[in-house]
Design an enzyme around this catalytic site. Structure first.
Site, PDB file in Angstrom:
ATOM      1  N   TYR A 160       0.828  -1.202   0.000  1.00 33.37           N
ATOM      2  CA  TYR A 160       0.000   0.000   0.000  1.00 33.37           C
ATOM      3  C   TYR A 160       0.865   1.255   0.000  1.00 33.37           C
ATOM      4  O   TYR A 160       0.675   2.165  -0.809  1.00 33.37           O
ATOM      5  CB  TYR A 160      -0.920  -0.003   1.222  1.00 33.37           C
ATOM      6  N   LYS A 164       1.351   4.244  -2.977  1.00 30.11           N
ATOM      7  CA  LYS A 164       1.052   5.650  -2.770  1.00 30.11           C
ATOM      8  C   LYS A 164       2.270   6.545  -3.017  1.00 30.11           C
ATOM      9  O   LYS A 164       2.137   7.694  -3.438  1.00 30.11           O
ATOM     10  CB  LYS A 164       0.485   5.854  -1.357  1.00 30.11           C
TER      11      LYS A 164
END
Length: 254
Positions: A160, A164
């Site tokens: 994750y 990002k």
């Protein structure tokens, strides 16, 4: 009676949480709004659409698509453009979070699934929104979803966080390339926002990110992010591009 339109905004992942709040805020601001999510979220999108129509008098367009599929993203942009006569704001908001998993236990399948939505999906949205805006010749706003994890990746959230960070890098390049066309490109990097994605997350997770102690911190609300996106989408934000702005309550200082 609907207010005079400020233009057309397309919001991905608009069925819930931050995406829903962004769509509602942009509609309230005066944009004609196209709502996107995956097909199984169609009923939720219809609910959001009804709310917006009741609140503003303007009926949104629903454009179903999986943002990890380029042909579907291209079609999504085309549907929004056909419905409202153009595209002025793209909010590439759709994203997913994986379960807490250490890198040594993280599967390639999880890595690829997260990147497919969070990074590749944002890339496709940037790409096809930019093509449409360039063709129109009237500039535009492209805005992507980063995260506090894209500034300081959290424990057991390697895929994750990396996805990002990728959004931030893509935003820098896109801003440089699209500036000559009057298109600004920015990202928002929320901290801990109360939403379906963060259900079950406790303030103890703060220790992985920043400097505010749990007892002094409160989760933000989707509308806190929506207000920032509202500004980035506005004419007043014409001098801001290539930036990642962090509504995070001070949990991470940069």
């Amino acid at each position: 009676m609907a207010a005079k339109s400020l233009g057309v905004a397309l919001v991905t992942g608009a069925s819930q949480g931050i995406g829903r709040a962004i769509a509602q805020r942009l509609a309230k601001d005066g944009f004609r709004v196209a709502l996107n999510d995956i097909p199984k979220k169609e009923q939720e999108l219809k609910s959001v659409s009804s709310e917006i129509e009741q609140q503003t008098g303007s009926k949104p367009c629903i454009a179903l698509a999986d943002v990890s599929n380029e042909s579907q993203v291209e079609q999504m942009v085309g549907e929004a453009t056909k419905a409202f006569g153009g595209l002025d704001v793209m909010v590439a908001n759709a994203g997913i979070l994986h379960e807490n998993t250490k890198i040594v236990d993280l599967s390639a399948e999880t890595w690829e699934k997260v990147f497919a939505i969070n990074a590749r999906g944002v890339f496709f949205c940037y790409k096809h929104a930019a093509r449409q805006m360039i063709a129109q010749g009237r500039g535009g706003r492209i805005i992507g979803a980063a995260s506090i994890a894209g500034r300081r990746s959290g424990f057991e959230h390697g895929a994750y966080g990396a996805s990002k960070f990728a959004v931030r890098g893509l935003t820098h390049t896109a801003a440089a390339e699209l500036g000559p066309y009057g298109i600004t490109v920015n990202a928002y990097a929320p901290g801990f926002i109360a939403s379906p994605m963060t259900t079950g997350m406790t303030t103890s997770a703060l220790a992985n990110y920043g400097f505010i102690t749990p007892e002094n911190f409160k989760f933000g609300e989707p509308k806190d992010v929506a207000s920032l996106v509202s500004y980035l989408a506005s004419k007043e934000a014409h001098y801001i591009t290539g930036q990642t702005v962090s509504p995070n309550g001070g949990v991470y200082l940069n």
